[in-house]
Structure formats: structure tokens, C-alpha cells
Motif scaffolding. Structure first.
Motif, PDB file in Angstrom:
ATOM      1  N   ASP A 133       5.687   8.180   1.946  1.00 51.33           N
ATOM      2  CA  ASP A 133       5.285   9.550   2.256  1.00 51.33           C
ATOM      3  C   ASP A 133       6.167  10.144   3.348  1.00 51.33           C
ATOM      4  OD1 ASP A 133       2.915   9.833   0.534  1.00 51.33           O
ATOM      5  OD2 ASP A 133       2.106   8.222   1.779  1.00 51.33           O
ATOM      6  N   VAL A 134       6.545   9.307   4.315  1.00 49.95           N
ATOM      7  CA  VAL A 134       7.379   9.764   5.424  1.00 49.95           C
ATOM      8  C   VAL A 134       8.481   8.732   5.650  1.00 49.95           C
ATOM      9  CG1 VAL A 134       7.459  10.565   7.816  1.00 49.95           C
ATOM     10  CG2 VAL A 134       5.335  10.814   6.489  1.00 49.95           C
ATOM     11  N   MET A 171       7.614   9.613  15.888  1.00 47.58           N
ATOM     12  CA  MET A 171       6.454   9.059  15.197  1.00 47.58           C
ATOM     13  C   MET A 171       5.157   9.571  15.822  1.00 47.58           C
ATOM     14  SD  MET A 171       7.468   5.087  14.540  1.00 47.58           S
ATOM     15  CE  MET A 171       8.253   4.595  13.019  1.00 47.58           C
ATOM     16  N   ARG A 174       4.679  13.168  14.842  1.00 53.73           N
ATOM     17  CA  ARG A 174       4.276  13.281  13.433  1.00 53.73           C
ATOM     18  C   ARG A 174       2.817  12.882  13.253  1.00 53.73           C
ATOM     19  NH1 ARG A 174       2.304  13.223   9.210  1.00 53.73           N
ATOM     20  NH2 ARG A 174       3.244  13.358   7.125  1.00 53.73           N
ATOM     21  N   GLU A 192      -1.140   7.292   4.639  1.00 56.11           N
ATOM     22  CA  GLU A 192       0.255   7.567   4.333  1.00 56.11           C
ATOM     23  C   GLU A 192       1.103   6.313   4.502  1.00 56.11           C
ATOM     24  OE1 GLU A 192       1.065  12.211   5.478  1.00 56.11           O
ATOM     25  OE2 GLU A 192       1.307  10.699   7.042  1.00 56.11           O
ATOM     26  N   SER A 193       2.137   6.191   3.683  1.00 60.99           N
ATOM     27  CA  SER A 193       3.100   5.102   3.840  1.00 60.99           C
ATOM     28  C   SER A 193       4.305   5.624   4.616  1.00 60.99           C
ATOM     29  CB  SER A 193       3.529   4.561   2.481  1.00 60.99           C
ATOM     30  OG  SER A 193       4.013   5.608   1.658  1.00 60.99           O
ATOM     31  N   TRP A 194       4.638   4.955   5.702  1.00 65.18           N
ATOM     32  CA  TRP A 194       5.767   5.341   6.553  1.00 65.18           C
ATOM     33  C   TRP A 194       6.837   4.261   6.483  1.00 65.18           C
ATOM     34  CZ3 TRP A 194       4.058   7.714  11.914  1.00 65.18           C
ATOM     35  CH2 TRP A 194       3.261   8.851  11.674  1.00 65.18           C
ATOM     36  N   ALA A 223       4.162   1.293  10.475  1.00 66.67           N
ATOM     37  CA  ALA A 223       5.243   1.639   9.551  1.00 66.67           C
ATOM     38  C   ALA A 223       5.994   0.388   9.101  1.00 66.67           C
ATOM     39  CB  ALA A 223       6.211   2.616  10.213  1.00 66.67           C
TER      40      ALA A 223
END
Length: 411
Positions: A133-134, A171, A174, A192-194, A223
Motif C-alpha cells: 500500500d505504501v 513514516m 504518514r 496497510e502493508s508498508w 514495515a
């Protein structure tokens, strides 16, 4: 009629006017002593009669013309064939591939590894398959990483080069601005996947990423970390990379690298967990829809990795790096980095081209690196010694820099 073409000739003329046009120069071999040909307008060139010393390749361990590596390529070709003839998932999977992947996983201290047709394909296939996602990306990451991020739907956040503090700050920023998309908590940002992605050794600056600090920053927010070891594989810690030299394999989720630099072959790889490799086999499009790595490339890479792990070539390389860096700095030249890559910063692209041309006239091949590969105003000569250079070669290189540098007014 309105011309809706691509104006190829005018684009090429603009590049030439800006000192940015590139040309191909064939060699008779890819060793550190090669005969180079001048560009010849598309006709087959005639190789020059005098030998040149190459100080610009990624053949860091000098293994491209090692007899053992060449014999391994011949043996793989004789046993399996010259090409895989199909995708690995169709009929292109061989024992030569699996032998190499086992050795890579052992060297990188991971569950498994998977080979790709190139390092570029490995980065593009892996990042798009992970579909984060990010993405937090170092500002000087390799073009293959940049292109991979553009192929995803991810929000891409660029952090300052090799700056873990800036990564942490971005980070935090965000995370603070992320809010659930719906009042009931659906689409929670915590889901979310970072992904943090960085080179370990940056090929044009010679800098080494602060991987431990990056891991700490990533772990604070959950992350994943992906490291591109293209310019480190084979050079550190029993033939591994920076990840192994810093014992970070348990904290870095994705280790990518190439077989085409220190390992003197062709192709790329990704090393990591069983689940990661299984996902890539199923969802990395550059793996699924590409013909498998050629058996000679896989066989030669395996032999080169054995040599890197158990021979003395790495020690010879680092001795040459130290000698060359000391000599360049003694000439009051600005040398960046702390790896085997020694970028000599010139600044103006015309000055860099003049210096490279003068070096070439004295038998030293070290081309100018210009925008867009590096930022405007930072054109440079990228020096990369090899383990196969001897003491006399280093002296010749330094003497050429001094003579030509004085001639063109840079010293």
C-alpha cells in the motif's frame, strides 16, 4: 497532415547538444584488459590494436574470464542445453537452477531463493507481486526499483539518501495522517502493508545504506524491508552481501541481488522465506512469463559464488580499493563512498567527458557518468577496481589521472 510521430532525430540531436548522447563500444572480451572499438555508424567496428585497462566494470572479483567459471558454463550447456527453452513453470526448470538457488539461499542465510532473467526483472517482479500500500524508497535507488514502484498502485514516499532519521520522520508523518476510511473502522490503516526498499551499495555514489538503522525504523511501524544487494553480492561475509556482514538476515524480509556483477554471469535473484518464494513463483509476472535463466548462466554463477565464498579474491579486491582510493585522494580529487565503487566527482558534464577521453587516450577505460544517471552538476568518473588488477595497473590508473587531470585543468 499533422505529424504525430516521435521526432526521433530531433530528440537525438538535443541529447548530443547537451553532451548526453551515448554510444556503444564493443570489446573483444569482458576482462579487465580489453581491446575497445570506436563507434562506427552501425558497421562492424575494427578493434583497436592497443590493449586498454578497464576500471569501470562491475566485474569486481575478476571472474568473467576465470577458467573455472567458464568451464562450469560449458558443462551446464553440455549437460542441459544452451537455453531453458521455456518458462520455469512450463518445461524450463532444471537441476542447474535448483543447485544455484540452494547455494544462494545458503549464502544469504534464508529459507529459499529464486532466480530471474535479470536483476531488473527481479526488482520489478518482486515489488509488484508484493503489491504494498505504501513504499518508502531511498531517493537514489536504482532505476529498476523506481520503475517497479511506478507499476504498483502504492503511495510512494521518497526519503533522503541513506538517512534513517528522515525515513523515520516520514513514516511517523504518514502514520499520523492516516485515518480509517469509514467511521466503523473499516479499512483500518493498521492493515496497510508498508515496504521500505533500498540499495545496500549505491552503484553511482559508492555509499552503503545504514541497514541496521533502517531496520529499527521499519520495525517501529511494522514495515517490511527489501534490500537490493546487486553491488554487494559476493563481496562480503563468506560471499554474501552487506546484509550478511551485519547479520541482518532475520530482520530483512526480501534480499534481492544480481548474478551479473561480482558473480560474472547473468540474471538476478530474490532470497527470503518459503512463503515469499512461493508467492513470487505464482505472482511475479517477470518470472512467470519469462523464459528461465539459461543453464550456462546458472552454472557459471554457481561456480563464481563458490569461488567468492572460499577463495581469496575478495581480499585482493579490497586491497586494490584501498590503494586506489588513497592515490586518488592524494591528488586532491573528491572521491565519494565507502565501498568498492569510487566515484570521482567532476561536476560539469563537459569536463567529465574531457577527462574520460584523456584517460582513454592513455589506455584507461573509465567513462563519464552524466545526467540523468546522476543529478545535474555532479557528473563524475566512476572508478571500480577489480581483484584482477595488479599493482602496476593501479599505478598506471593513478598516473593517468594526474597527467590528464592537469592537462584539462582539473588538478
Amino acid at each position: 497532415m499533422v505529424d504525430r510521430g516521435f521526432a526521433l532525430e530531433s530528440r537525438l540531436r538535443r541529447r548530443e547538444a547537451d553532451d548526453l548522447k551515448r554510444t556503444l563500444s564493443p570489446v573483444d572480451s569482458v576482462s579487465e584488459r580489453s581491446y575497445f572499438a570506436a563507434p562506427s555508424g552501425g558497421e562492424l567496428p575494427v578493434l583497436e590494436s592497443e590493449e586498454a585497462l578497464v576500471f569501470a566494470s562491475n566485474n569486481y572479483l575478476g571472474l568473467t574470464d576465470d577458467q573455472r567459471v567458464q568451464d562450469a558454463a560449458r558443462q551446464a550447456a553440455a549437460t542441459v542445453g544452451t537455453g531453458s527453452a521455456a518458462s520455469r513453470l512450463v518445461t524450463g526448470d532444471t537441476l542447474v537452477h535448483h543447485d544455484l538457488e540452494r547455494l544462494l539461499a545458503e549464502t544469504k542465510r534464508t529459507d529459499r531463493a529464486l532466480t530471474f532473467s535479470s536483476g531488473y526483472a527481479a526488482n520489478v517482479g518482486t515489488i509488484t507481486a508484493l503489491d504494498p500500500d505504501v513504499i518508502f524508497s531511498d531517493e537514489l535507488n536504482h532505476a529498476s526499483i523506481v520503475d517497479a514502484t511506478r507499476l504498483t498502485d502504492a503511495e510512494v514516499v521518497i526519503y533522503d539518501h541513506c538517512d534513517a532519521d528522515d525515513l523515520r520522520a516520514k513514516m511517523t508523518e504518514r502514520a499520523e495522517r492516516a485515518e480509517p476510511a469509514e467511521p466503523n473502522g473499516a479499512d483500518d490503516p493498521a492493515d496497510e502493508s508498508w515496504l521500505v526498499v533500498t540499495d545496500s551499495v549505491f552503484s553511482m555514489d559508492g555509499t552503503v545504506a545504514p541497514l541496521e538503522a533502517i531496520c529499527r525504523a521499519a520495525e517501529e511501524v511494522g514495515a517490511w524491508v527489501m534490500v537490493d544487494e546487486a553491488h554487494a553480492t559476493g563481496l562480503y561475509a563468506d560471499g554474501g552481501g552487506i546484509v550478511q556482514s551485519e547479520s541482518l538476515e532475520d530482520r530483512i524480509h526480501v534480499q534481492m541481488g544480481t548474478l551479473s556483477k561480482a558473480l560474472a554471469s547473468q540474471g538476478g535473484y530474490v532470497a527470503g522465506s518459503d512463503a515469499l518464494i512461493e508467492l513470487l513463483i505464482n505472482e511475479a509476472r517477470s518470472f512467470v512469463y519469462s523464459t528461465g535463466l539459461s543453464p550456462p548462466a546458472a552454472g557459471s554463477a554457481s561456480e563464481a559464488l563458490h569461488i567468492a565464498r572460499h577463495g581469496d579474491v575478495r581480499e585482493r579486491l579490497w586491497e586494490n580499493v584501498a590503494h586506489l582510493r588513497d592515490g586518488l585522494e592524494a591528488l586532491d580529487l573528491e572521491v565519494l563512498g565507502d565501498s568498492q565503487v569510487l566515484p570521482v566527482i567532476i561536476g560539469d558534464r563537459r569536463d567529465a567527458l574531457d577527462l574520460a577521453a584523456g584517460l582513454r587516450e592513455r589506455g584507461i577505460v573509465a567513462p563519464a557518468i552524466r545526467p540523468p544517471t546522476v543529478p545535474d552538476g555532479t557528473s563524475r568518473i566512476r572508478i571500480a577496481p577489480s581483484a584482477s588488477h595488479d599493482e602496476a595497473d593501479i599505478v598506471d590508473c593513478l598516473e593517468a589521472f594526474q597527467i590528464v587531470g592537469e592537462k584539462v585543468g582539473l588538478l
